[in-house]
Design a protein around this motif. Structure first.
Motif, mmCIF file in Angstrom:
data_model
loop_
_atom_site.group_PDB
_atom_site.id
_atom_site.type_symbol
_atom_site.label_atom_id
_atom_site.label_comp_id
_atom_site.label_asym_id
_atom_site.label_seq_id
_atom_site.Cartn_x
_atom_site.Cartn_y
_atom_site.Cartn_z
ATOM 1 N N VAL A 11 0.663 -1.307 0.038
ATOM 2 C CA VAL A 11 0.129 -0.116 0.028
ATOM 3 C C VAL A 11 0.786 1.265 0.036
ATOM 4 O O VAL A 11 0.191 2.202 -0.119
ATOM 5 C CB VAL A 11 -0.876 0.048 1.332
ATOM 6 C CG1 VAL A 11 -1.813 -0.934 1.426
ATOM 7 C CG2 VAL A 11 -0.202 0.066 2.563
ATOM 8 N N LYS A 12 2.129 1.204 0.313
ATOM 9 C CA LYS A 12 2.941 2.340 0.054
ATOM 10 C C LYS A 12 2.853 3.101 -1.027
ATOM 11 O O LYS A 12 2.813 2.746 -2.285
ATOM 12 C CB LYS A 12 4.293 1.889 0.241
ATOM 13 C CG LYS A 12 4.864 1.616 1.380
ATOM 14 C CD LYS A 12 6.551 1.176 1.454
ATOM 15 C CE LYS A 12 6.849 0.647 2.832
ATOM 16 N NZ LYS A 12 8.212 0.237 2.745
ATOM 17 N N GLY A 13 2.562 4.516 -0.841
ATOM 18 C CA GLY A 13 2.347 5.382 -1.917
ATOM 19 C C GLY A 13 1.124 5.458 -2.476
ATOM 20 O O GLY A 13 0.626 6.562 -3.151
ATOM 21 N N ARG A 14 0.113 4.558 -1.792
ATOM 22 C CA ARG A 14 -1.199 4.839 -2.244
ATOM 23 C C ARG A 14 -2.344 5.066 -1.171
ATOM 24 O O ARG A 14 -3.132 5.929 -1.182
ATOM 25 C CB ARG A 14 -1.701 3.638 -2.773
ATOM 26 C CG ARG A 14 -1.163 2.998 -4.073
ATOM 27 C CD ARG A 14 -1.796 2.117 -4.961
ATOM 28 N NE ARG A 14 -1.444 0.615 -3.943
ATOM 29 C CZ ARG A 14 -2.828 -0.097 -3.516
ATOM 30 N NH1 ARG A 14 -4.037 0.320 -4.025
ATOM 31 N NH2 ARG A 14 -2.701 -1.129 -2.848
ATOM 32 N N PHE A 15 -1.908 4.459 0.184
ATOM 33 C CA PHE A 15 -2.434 4.812 1.312
ATOM 34 C C PHE A 15 -2.028 5.772 2.150
ATOM 35 O O PHE A 15 -0.606 5.761 2.405
ATOM 36 C CB PHE A 15 -2.777 3.578 2.253
ATOM 37 C CG PHE A 15 -3.704 2.715 1.469
ATOM 38 C CD1 PHE A 15 -4.105 2.790 0.145
ATOM 39 C CD2 PHE A 15 -4.000 1.437 2.043
ATOM 40 C CE1 PHE A 15 -4.764 1.778 -0.546
ATOM 41 C CE2 PHE A 15 -5.059 0.562 1.430
ATOM 42 C CZ PHE A 15 -5.326 0.634 0.169
ATOM 43 N N THR A 16 -2.614 6.349 3.111
ATOM 44 C CA THR A 16 -1.976 7.481 3.950
ATOM 45 C C THR A 16 -2.905 7.328 5.269
ATOM 46 O O THR A 16 -3.955 7.339 5.633
ATOM 47 C CB THR A 16 -2.246 8.996 3.663
ATOM 48 O OG1 THR A 16 -1.508 8.877 2.342
ATOM 49 C CG2 THR A 16 -1.591 9.875 4.628
ATOM 50 N N ILE A 17 -2.197 7.121 6.524
ATOM 51 C CA ILE A 17 -2.755 7.080 7.918
ATOM 52 C C ILE A 17 -2.587 8.415 8.562
ATOM 53 O O ILE A 17 -1.595 9.023 8.474
ATOM 54 C CB ILE A 17 -2.289 5.872 8.681
ATOM 55 C CG1 ILE A 17 -3.004 5.562 10.011
ATOM 56 C CG2 ILE A 17 -0.750 5.963 8.957
ATOM 57 C CD1 ILE A 17 -2.567 4.397 10.695
ATOM 58 N N SER A 18 -3.482 8.562 9.250
ATOM 59 C CA SER A 18 -3.626 10.022 10.030
ATOM 60 C C SER A 18 -4.374 9.871 11.109
ATOM 61 O O SER A 18 -5.162 8.938 11.607
ATOM 62 C CB SER A 18 -3.764 11.375 9.095
ATOM 63 O OG SER A 18 -5.335 11.021 8.799
ATOM 64 N N ARG A 19 -4.056 10.812 12.096
ATOM 65 C CA ARG A 19 -4.996 10.662 13.382
ATOM 66 C C ARG A 19 -5.392 12.299 13.624
ATOM 67 O O ARG A 19 -4.554 13.152 13.384
ATOM 68 C CB ARG A 19 -4.281 10.115 14.104
ATOM 69 C CG ARG A 19 -3.056 10.906 14.870
ATOM 70 C CD ARG A 19 -2.015 10.123 15.851
ATOM 71 N NE ARG A 19 -2.946 9.481 16.964
ATOM 72 C CZ ARG A 19 -2.645 8.580 17.982
ATOM 73 N NH1 ARG A 19 -1.476 7.771 17.717
ATOM 74 N NH2 ARG A 19 -3.175 8.106 19.001
ATOM 75 N N ASP A 20 -6.402 12.221 14.398
ATOM 76 C CA ASP A 20 -6.939 13.617 15.160
ATOM 77 C C ASP A 20 -7.378 13.248 16.469
ATOM 78 O O ASP A 20 -8.086 12.705 16.760
ATOM 79 C CB ASP A 20 -8.226 14.021 14.325
ATOM 80 C CG ASP A 20 -8.458 15.446 14.664
ATOM 81 O OD1 ASP A 20 -8.105 15.787 15.791
ATOM 82 O OD2 ASP A 20 -9.295 16.031 14.046
#
Length: 122
Positions: free
Chosen positions: A63-72
């Motif tokens: 998934v590298k380069g296609r998916f992004t994980i983030s948090r709030d």
């Protein structure tokens, strides 16, 4: 005890995008590293992404380069932005709390959510 609820899954065509949400209960969300895994029928649970308490991110090779994980942390929520989706991304996606050293193995995670289905059509 932490309760996790995933949402945002659905049916999308190849090349499309989805954004998954994982809402956590409790007042200590900011103290946890969080991760996403996925599991397709007949396959083992696969590491997708992990975000540390400070925001450092790690991704599975597929998934590298296609998916992004983030948090709030203010919303007690972790996200997974999925772009350029492929049929092989079809799976149930789970979020979980990372409490172990080996962030890419499911055994290092606790408090799993119920999962959200992502289906990518060709």
């Amino acid at each position: 005890q932490v309760q996790l609820v995933e949402s945002g899954g659905g049916l999308v065509q190849a090349g499309g995008s989805l954004r998954l949400h994982c809402a956590a209960s409790g007042r200590t969300f900011s103290s946890y590293a969080m991760g996403w895994f996925r599991q397709a029928p007949g396959k083992e649970r696969e590491f997708v992404a992990r975000i540390s308490r400070s925001g450092s991110t790690y991704y599975g090779d597929s998934v590298k380069g296609r998916f992004t994980i983030s948090r709030d942390n203010a919303k007690n929520t972790v996200y997974l932005q999925m772009n350029s989706l492929k049929p092989e991304d079809t799976a149930v996606y789970y979020c979980a709390v990372n409490n172990g050293i080996h962030y890419s193995t499911a055994a290092s995670y606790v408090y799993w959510g119920q999962g959200t289905q992502v289906t990518v059509s060709s």
